[in-house]
Structures are given as C-alpha cells and as structure tokens.
Design a protein around this motif. Structure first.
Motif, PDB file in Angstrom:
ATOM      1  N   ASN A   1      -2.762   6.605  -2.066  1.00  0.00           N
ATOM      2  CA  ASN A   1      -3.814   5.799  -1.422  1.00  0.00           C
ATOM      3  C   ASN A   1      -4.242   4.606  -2.272  1.00  0.00           C
ATOM      4  O   ASN A   1      -5.417   4.236  -2.306  1.00  0.00           O
ATOM      5  CB  ASN A   1      -5.035   6.677  -1.107  1.00  0.00           C
ATOM      6  N   GLN A   2      -3.262   4.007  -2.959  1.00  0.00           N
ATOM      7  CA  GLN A   2      -3.522   2.822  -3.781  1.00  0.00           C
ATOM      8  C   GLN A   2      -2.606   1.673  -3.345  1.00  0.00           C
ATOM      9  O   GLN A   2      -1.597   1.892  -2.675  1.00  0.00           O
ATOM     10  CB  GLN A   2      -3.274   3.124  -5.262  1.00  0.00           C
ATOM     11  N   ASN A   3      -2.980   0.478  -3.729  1.00  0.00           N
ATOM     12  CA  ASN A   3      -2.143  -0.688  -3.461  1.00  0.00           C
ATOM     13  C   ASN A   3      -1.796  -1.333  -4.799  1.00  0.00           C
ATOM     14  O   ASN A   3      -2.576  -2.115  -5.349  1.00  0.00           O
ATOM     15  CB  ASN A   3      -2.863  -1.690  -2.563  1.00  0.00           C
TER      16      ASN A   3
ATOM     17  N   TYR B   1       0.837  -1.212   0.000  1.00  0.00           N
ATOM     18  CA  TYR B   1       0.000   0.000   0.000  1.00  0.00           C
ATOM     19  C   TYR B   1       0.869   1.257   0.000  1.00  0.00           C
ATOM     20  O   TYR B   1       1.851   1.338   0.740  1.00  0.00           O
ATOM     21  CB  TYR B   1      -0.894   0.004   1.230  1.00  0.00           C
TER      22      TYR B   1
END
Length: 296
Positions: free
Chosen positions: A87-89, A75
């Motif tokens: 805010n991404q994985n 993440y």
C-alpha cells in the motif's frame, strides 16, 4: 548513449546497475533487502542513486519491483516479499527526494519485457516468462502485448495450487521457489532457519547425498507441474525460465525430462528454455519499461 540507474528489488537482495539504452551494463552490484523498514529501504536506494549520479549524467531511475504494481502510477497494492511497500507508492516516495524521473514495473513483467525486446523471445508474439527466486513470478505476452490483468496481478504464478491440502506447500510459492528449496533443505539437515544457505549448496550436495538428491528431485517436479499448467492454459510458443537458480546448467534439461514423464505433456508440449538474461533480466526490463513510458 543515455544512461539509466536500474534496480531489481527482490525479497533477499536489491540488485542495481548503471545501464546504457541498448541494454549494456556498465556496472552492477547488490545489497541486502531491508524489506520491513520503509525508511531504511528508501535511504539505501537514495544512497545508491547518489553514488551513480556523482560521476554520471543519467536520464532516469528504472525499477523492477515484486508484487501487485500499477505501472502507470507506481502504486503497489502489495509489495510481495518487500512488506514495507504494501500500500505504498515508491515512485512518489522517491520523487520527493530526487529530481530524476522514476518508472516502476512488476519484476516478472520486467523479465518478460527484457526477453521480448532483446532476449530469447524476440521472435515470439505469445510466450510466458517464469521467474524462480524468493517466490515464483513471471510475465505473459499475448499477441505481442504484455498482459497486466484487470488489477495488475497477471503472472502471479506462485499462487497456483499444485498440492491441495499439503500443509503449507499448497501453492507454487511454497513448493517450487528457491526459498522453498532452501527451507526443505534446512529441515532435512536440521539447520537453523536463521542460517544463510544458497540454492547452489543444495545442487552441489545432491551429487553425492541421496537424501538431498531426492529433495531436489521433488522440487524440480513441483516446478514442472507449474509449467505444465501454464502450457495447458495459454498454449504459448515457448516458456522461458529465469532467476538465479537457472545458473545451474543442468536444470532446464532436468525440468524438460520431468515434463516428458507427465502422461499428457505430449498433447500440449512446447519448448521450455532458459531466459537469456537470467539474473540481469529485471534491471534490463525495467530500463526498457522506462524508455517505453518516457519515449527516451
């Protein structure tokens, strides 16, 4: 020997390669980073992975990524210059589309890991790696271990304030990165911000243009201030400098000369050297991180 697909994602370019477990690079290339469009960013990664797997059996995908990265989950609270990954994985996003295992680590940490395992810090238990590129990043080894920090934000040297109150140049990102150098050059030469200029252009012109030489000299001073602060804070065995700009062979010597001109440097002086792997450190370190996590 096992093969790995490795990515070093930067704000300007995505470098990628097919590597062997010993760090040998079988092939490598790069493409422009589409850092604001997540779907386009992912599609280009998938296309690149498919290109390598078409004629090779690979053991996994290893990724060096800017920003605040949790190396256990993949993440990214913040994707650095790659805004699409805020805010991404990326690990989860890729695993929805490919069957290969994926591991991700911060780019500065990857560079430090490469230097520790097989580079210019093999014999060091305490050292700092500073990477100069779109921004300023790096990695820290203390007592032989990579320091991640409480919320995975150690090594974010670009946020150090070195010119308090100086317009938009307070922090190292804004006054000592390659981007900062190019931005100052464009302003001096009245060149459009949209025009593509390489850092080496500034170095070449500095040899015969006194104004550009002064600009470059000021930039190197800014780099030296950051290095000075890191040496004073952590007292490592050495500090290694990486990034594409280190291809300028005189740069390390000039940085050391700048440091010697700082009155208190003599009290905290340590070796300041170049990284062994320079522009390949991110890919190599990402692979080492993958192997450490997977044990294979």
């Amino acid at each position: 020997m096992k093969k790995y697909i490795c990515f070093d994602i930067g704000g300007t370019k995505v470098k990628h390669g097919l590597l062997l477990a010993d760090g040998s690079i079988l092939s490598k290339d790069s493409y422009h980073t589409h850092g604001k469009d997540l779907e386009l960013f992912l599609n280009e990664m998938i296309d690149t992975i498919n290109m390598y797997t078409k004629n090779n059996t690979v053991s996994g995908v290893a990724i060096s990524l800017p920003g605040f990265i949790n190396p256990h989950t993949g993440y990214s609270k913040r994707g650095g210059a790659v805004k699409a990954l805020d805010n991404q994985n990326l690990k989860k996003l890729l695993k929805k589309r490919i069957s290969l295992p994926v591991e991700i680590e911060n780019d500065g940490n990857c560079a430090a890991l490469a230097e520790k395992i097989s580079g210019n810090a093999k014999n060091c238990s305490d050292f700092i790696c500073v990477t100069i590129g779109t921004g300023i990043g790096g990695g820290i080894f203390i007592n032989g271990k990579l320091l991640h920090g409480h919320s995975y934000r150690s090594g974010e040297f670009g946020f150090m304030i070195t010119q308090a109150g100086n317009e938009d140049k307070d922090i190292l990102h804004s006054n000592a990165s390659t981007n900062a150098l190019i931005k100052s050059y464009k302003k001096l030469k009245n060149i459009s911000e949209s025009e593509s200029i390489k850092g080496e252009t500034v170095f070449l012109e500095s040899s015969h243009n006194s104004s550009v030489k002064k600009l470059l000299d000021d930039w190197i001073s800014n780099v030296s201030y950051g290095i000075y602060n890191l040496a004073a804070t952590l007292n490592p065995q050495k500090i290694l400098i990486g990034g594409g700009v280190i291809a300028q062979q005189s740069l390390i010597g000039t940085i050391n000369n700048k440091l010697d001109q700082l009155h208190w440097w003599k009290d905290i002086k340590i070796p300041v050297e170049s990284c062994k792997y320079q522009n390949d450190a991110g890919m190599i370190g990402a692979m080492y991180h993958f192997i450490q996590k997977k044990g294979k």
